[in-house]
Design a protein around this motif. Structure first.
Motif, mmCIF file in Angstrom:
data_model
loop_
_atom_site.group_PDB
_atom_site.id
_atom_site.type_symbol
_atom_site.label_atom_id
_atom_site.label_comp_id
_atom_site.label_asym_id
_atom_site.label_seq_id
_atom_site.Cartn_x
_atom_site.Cartn_y
_atom_site.Cartn_z
ATOM 1 N N LYS A 155 0.825 -1.206 0.000
ATOM 2 C CA LYS A 155 0.000 0.000 0.000
ATOM 3 C C LYS A 155 0.864 1.263 0.000
ATOM 4 N N TRP A 156 2.053 1.167 0.632
ATOM 5 C CA TRP A 156 2.889 2.349 0.836
ATOM 6 C C TRP A 156 4.113 2.415 -0.054
ATOM 7 N N VAL A 157 4.489 1.317 -0.669
ATOM 8 C CA VAL A 157 5.771 1.277 -1.380
ATOM 9 C C VAL A 157 5.848 2.326 -2.483
ATOM 10 N N HIS A 158 4.802 2.438 -3.283
ATOM 11 C CA HIS A 158 4.824 3.363 -4.417
ATOM 12 C C HIS A 158 3.899 4.560 -4.202
ATOM 13 N N LYS A 159 3.462 4.735 -2.970
ATOM 14 C CA LYS A 159 2.561 5.843 -2.665
ATOM 15 C C LYS A 159 3.363 7.038 -2.148
ATOM 16 N N THR A 160 2.985 8.232 -2.609
ATOM 17 C CA THR A 160 3.671 9.442 -2.167
ATOM 18 C C THR A 160 3.450 9.651 -0.672
ATOM 19 N N ARG A 161 4.535 9.801 0.074
ATOM 20 C CA ARG A 161 4.437 10.044 1.513
ATOM 21 C C ARG A 161 4.229 11.537 1.771
ATOM 22 N N PRO A 162 3.467 11.880 2.789
ATOM 23 C CA PRO A 162 3.245 13.293 3.088
ATOM 24 C C PRO A 162 4.481 13.955 3.700
ATOM 25 N N VAL A 163 4.709 15.203 3.328
ATOM 26 C CA VAL A 163 5.717 16.019 4.012
ATOM 27 C C VAL A 163 5.081 16.486 5.319
ATOM 28 N N LEU A 164 5.729 16.186 6.433
ATOM 29 C CA LEU A 164 5.091 16.469 7.721
ATOM 30 C C LEU A 164 5.851 17.516 8.513
ATOM 31 N N ILE B 298 3.177 22.237 3.546
ATOM 32 C CA ILE B 298 3.305 20.978 4.286
ATOM 33 C C ILE B 298 1.986 20.221 4.223
ATOM 34 N N ASP B 299 2.063 18.882 4.243
ATOM 35 C CA ASP B 299 0.880 18.039 4.066
ATOM 36 C C ASP B 299 0.277 17.517 5.364
ATOM 37 N N LEU B 300 1.104 17.298 6.377
ATOM 38 C CA LEU B 300 0.680 16.552 7.567
ATOM 39 C C LEU B 300 1.211 17.234 8.821
ATOM 40 N N PHE B 301 0.316 17.457 9.778
ATOM 41 C CA PHE B 301 0.737 17.960 11.087
ATOM 42 C C PHE B 301 0.710 16.814 12.087
ATOM 43 N N MET C 136 16.535 15.716 2.655
ATOM 44 C CA MET C 136 15.917 15.417 1.368
ATOM 45 C C MET C 136 16.021 13.935 1.020
ATOM 46 N N PHE C 137 17.118 13.298 1.442
ATOM 47 C CA PHE C 137 17.346 11.890 1.087
ATOM 48 C C PHE C 137 16.779 10.991 2.185
ATOM 49 N N GLY C 138 15.486 11.088 2.378
ATOM 50 C CA GLY C 138 14.749 10.306 3.367
ATOM 51 C C GLY C 138 13.276 10.591 3.180
ATOM 52 N N THR C 139 12.510 10.541 4.256
ATOM 53 C CA THR C 139 11.071 10.799 4.127
ATOM 54 C C THR C 139 10.763 12.283 4.054
ATOM 55 N N PHE C 140 11.566 13.130 4.645
ATOM 56 C CA PHE C 140 11.526 14.584 4.617
ATOM 57 C C PHE C 140 10.363 15.174 5.417
ATOM 58 N N GLY C 141 10.721 16.102 6.276
ATOM 59 C CA GLY C 141 9.751 16.822 7.077
ATOM 60 C C GLY C 141 10.443 17.883 7.898
ATOM 61 N N TYR C 142 9.681 18.500 8.802
ATOM 62 C CA TYR C 142 10.201 19.596 9.622
ATOM 63 C C TYR C 142 9.870 19.354 11.085
ATOM 64 N N GLU C 143 10.739 19.851 11.951
ATOM 65 C CA GLU C 143 10.557 19.720 13.393
ATOM 66 C C GLU C 143 11.159 20.957 14.053
ATOM 67 N N LEU C 144 10.451 22.091 13.913
ATOM 68 C CA LEU C 144 10.941 23.362 14.419
ATOM 69 C C LEU C 144 9.786 24.354 14.446
ATOM 70 N N ASP C 145 10.019 25.495 15.068
ATOM 71 C CA ASP C 145 8.958 26.490 15.222
ATOM 72 C C ASP C 145 8.945 27.407 14.005
ATOM 73 N N ILE C 146 8.081 27.099 13.064
ATOM 74 C CA ILE C 146 8.009 27.865 11.817
ATOM 75 C C ILE C 146 7.283 29.189 11.999
ATOM 76 N N THR C 147 6.621 29.386 13.128
ATOM 77 C CA THR C 147 5.864 30.625 13.326
ATOM 78 C C THR C 147 6.775 31.832 13.500
ATOM 79 N N HIS C 148 8.050 31.617 13.808
ATOM 80 C CA HIS C 148 8.998 32.708 14.001
ATOM 81 C C HIS C 148 9.760 33.037 12.731
#
Length: 742
Positions: free
Chosen positions: A322-331, A359-362, A596-608
């Motif tokens: 189900k997940w192998v060829h499915k686009t993963r969300p940027v979280l 971004i796609d997923l919180f 970039m060379f992984g699932t890719f996402g963010y973990e920081l305070d973007i509001t600033h």
């Protein structure tokens, strides 16, 4: 793919890339290993592979000096048979002896391999895979062993799995039962493995084999940060791109043993399976025990060839399709932005900004349940904290979905805190002897998942949340190891079963969740990479590689992890600076180019973030989405190792060779740097590629890019000095090159 000489009882598993050959020994009827490596032709007999010389020491057959098993390569060595090396199977009989003799009885050939319940394993259709099952009978009991060998049509892979069955009424004690034993002639091999600790997982080591035993293990109840259940053998001349390599991976998340015993006859005994340490299993009448599956890979194209086989094989025959060829969300995960200090308003502010950035997923991380304001309580009380979230998880999730984002949630289901109703009502549900000291780990205890009622209770709590809120993703964490191993419900003779029964309980909870919520994306985590193994990829197609999110440290962590696991499984985020693990300051560009060379996402305070930083994030997300299919489905090549070097480089090439993405990274700047080119690999020599870096394009032939390489310095001919961009100046630099066929 399975060829059998009925007369000589020789078995040859073969496809276009590999061969695996073994036979039944005369008189003793023990399974003898003959060959594993590149594909060879079929013969009427394989006498030319048999090694047998007169050894006057202990021999199986009286009057014979060629039945000394200490000198013979075997498929299932056992104790008490003149073999003094480490056995793969050890059984205690009722009178206390441990002497076994499992002799050949029969075989079966099966087509196809189904997904199993309860124990992760590979799978494939009848067109993809054939299975040979060898049945061995014990001469001293009613026990029978099944040796399962699976060969896949399109991969240089053999998988191994063993089952022991007690067909009688007598009870035996299983002390050791490994998944794989392979006796191979040494060819001056070196062995590679991944070691580390929390926040520095997957550090790559390569050392020469020496006489004696070399091993990596876990005794912690999880595959662990310290060692990964993977290792490889390679000849000294083997590089990333050429030479022979053998890779071994165990599909298991608990205590494991991976060892190589090099004997005085220069035979390397390779073993992989459940760690015999603190293991004992009561095999009652009409009962059976199945080992985890082990995967063996052969490569003639260096370590990159080995890794690409693991990547592609696991994507096609282990990870949920189900997940192998499915686009993963940027979280985006709120952890480093808020830790435990958040409320609904703060979360919605972050989510609103995330939507604006593309971004796609919180993902809401730790701290949403019970009264958890620190890490010292509330685990096991999976009820929303209405102080922080007055509308509960359901209300928050619905608001985030209304913004146009998906919603994800953090759980740590295997743990319990003492301040919870669960602990008050069931203090015996934690692992440990209540009459003795039980140690803390991160202010929490481990639930006894060997007990089905414990698994069911946690499932019901999770189900109550999942059934009432629009949740599309779970981050499944596990932040401490098992110490003081003891279960209140296991008898004195059964305490050695706890570690294995525990991990089976973890698998059971995964299956209960996914059976009811098959569309749920799960990312596994164990304080980072403490349980990053192939077994959990069976349930969770991606795993958090490390709690260390520093871009420089991640070069080593992601490089090492790529030895066996595909990029689409490597959880990688852009995090705060100064980095919360090492305090290092790296640019937003560097952090993104590594993640970039992984699932890719963010973990920081973007509001600033100001508008310039926000624009950069939008560009990064757009770039990743443009390249995501290439990164997750292409072939990954390691070019320059970060271990002991100042530079790292890698690239991904599409299966059709029409496009590629190159990442180059420099840790520390050098004064007056030398002329340098980066040679690529894996391209089509005859194709013409457009090489694009930040909008600047050049035309190059694939052959040239692999021979002359990409220029890392600058060419200032016909340009003024004021145009000099200083691409390699400064610490923590990175560059991306995108190649597309003209």
């Amino acid at each position: 793919m399975i060829n059998i000489n009925e007369k000589n009882l020789e078995f040859h598993l073969k496809n276009e890339q590999i061969s695996y050959i073994f036979r039944v020994m005369e008189e003793t009827e023990i399974m003898e290993q003959l060959y594993f490596g590149a594909s060879i032709d079929e013969y009427d007999q394989y006498d030319f592979l048999i090694e047998r010389e007169s050894k006057p020491g202990n021999n199986q057959i009286e009057g014979s000096q060629i039945t000394n098993l200490d000198d013979i390569k075997q498929e299932l060595p056992v104790y008490g048979t003149t073999d003094f090396r480490q056995p793969a199977l050890e059984i205690v009989y009722p009178n206390g002896d441990r002497i076994s003799h499992f002799a050949y009885d029969r075989y079966e050939i099966r087509q196809g391999k189904m997904r199993l319940k309860g124990l992760p394993s590979t799978f494939g259709s009848s067109e993809d895979v054939e299975i040979l099952v060898i049945f061995l009978k014990d001469r001293y009991s009613d026990m029978e062993v099944e040796l399962h060998y699976a060969i896949y049509k399109d991969f240089p892979v053999i998988t191994r799995q063993n089952i022991i069955r007690n067909h009688g009424t007598t009870t035996y004690q299983l002390e050791s039962f490994l998944s794989l034993n392979l006796d191979m002639p040494n060819e001056n091999y070196e062995w590679l493995h991944l070691h580390g600790a929390w926040a520095r997982e997957a550090q790559l080591s390569r050392d020469k084999l020496i006489i004696g035993t070399q091993q990596i293990t876990s005794t912690r109840g999880a595959s662990s940060h310290m060692h990964n259940p993977f290792f490889a053998l390679a000849t000294p001349e083997t590089t990333e791109n050429q030479g022979r390599a053998y890779g071994f991976s165990l599909i298991y998340s608990g205590n494991f043993l991976a060892q190589i015993q090099l004997d005085t006859y220069d035979i390397a005994r390779i073993q992989l399976g459940i760690n015999p340490f603190q293991f004992s299993w009561e095999l009652a009448g009409n009962a059976s025990f199945t080992t985890p599956e082990a995967v063996m890979v052969y490569s003639e194209n260096g370590l990159n060839g080995m890794s690409q086989t693991f990547h592609n094989f696991y994507k096609e025959h282990l990870i949920n399709q189900k997940w192998v060829h499915k686009t993963r969300p940027v979280l985006i995960n709120n952890w480093e932005a808020t830790y435990f200090d958040f409320d609904e308003e703060k979360i919605l502010t972050i989510a609103s900004k995330a939507k604006d950035l593309g971004i796609d997923l919180f993902v809401l991380d730790d701290g949403w349940f019970g009264t958890r304001d620190t890490d010292d309580g509330s685990l096991g009380n999976w009820t929303p904290d209405l102080r922080k979230l007055p509308n509960g998880i359901t209300g928050l999730a619905e608001k985030i979905v209304d913004l146009g984002l998906q919603f994800g949630l953090w759980f740590e289901p295997e743990m319990v805190s003492v301040d919870t109703p669960l602990f008050s009502e069931h203090p015996d549900w934690r692992i440990g002897n209540p009459k003795k000291h039980i140690s803390h780990g991160r202010n929490q205890f481990v639930l006894d998942f060997s007990r089905p009622e414990v698994v069911e209770n946690i499932f019901e709590q999770m189900d109550k949340i999942l059934s009432t809120a629009p949740i599309s993703y779970i981050k499944w964490d596990m932040n401490r190891y098992i110490s003081e191993s003891f279960s209140a419900t296991l008898g004195r003779k059964n305490q050695g079963e706890l570690f294995h029964r525990y991990i089976l309980g973890v698998y059971a909870l995964y299956e209960k969740i996914l059976d009811k919520y098959p569309g749920l994306l799960i990312e596994s985590c164990a304080g980072g990479g403490g349980r990053f193994d192939s077994a959990l990829l069976y349930y969770a197609p991606q795993a958090w590689a490390s709690d260390d999110t520093d871009a420089v440290e991640r070069l080593r962590i992601q490089y090492g992890t790529s030895m066996v696991y595909p990029l689409s499984s490597i959880g990688s985020h852009v995090s705060e600076v100064p980095n919360h693990q090492v305090g290092r300051l790296t640019s937003l560009e560097m952090r993104a180019n590594v993640a970039m060379f992984g699932t890719f996402g963010y973990e920081l305070d973007i509001t600033h973030f100001d508008e310039a930083e926000s624009a950069e994030i939008r560009k990064q997300i757009k770039t990743f989405k443009n390249y995501q299919t290439l990164i997750h489905e292409g072939d990954f090549y390691r070019l320059k190792s970060p271990f002991g070097n100042n530079e790292t480089a890698w690239l991904v090439v599409s299966k059709d060779k029409k496009e590629a993405l190159v990442g180059w990274y420099q840790v520390l700047a050098k004064p007056n740097p030398a002329y340098q080119r980066l040679r690529l690999t894996g391209l089509a020599a005859e194709k013409t590629y457009i090489v694009n870096e930040d909008g600047q394009e050049t035309l190059r032939k694939g052959k040239d890019l692999m021979s002359a390489g990409v220029l890392l310095g600058e060419n200032l001919i016909n340009r003024s000095e004021g145009e000099q961009s200083h691409k390699r100046y400064g610490d923590f630099q990175s560059r991306l090159f995108y190649l597309s066929e003209k």
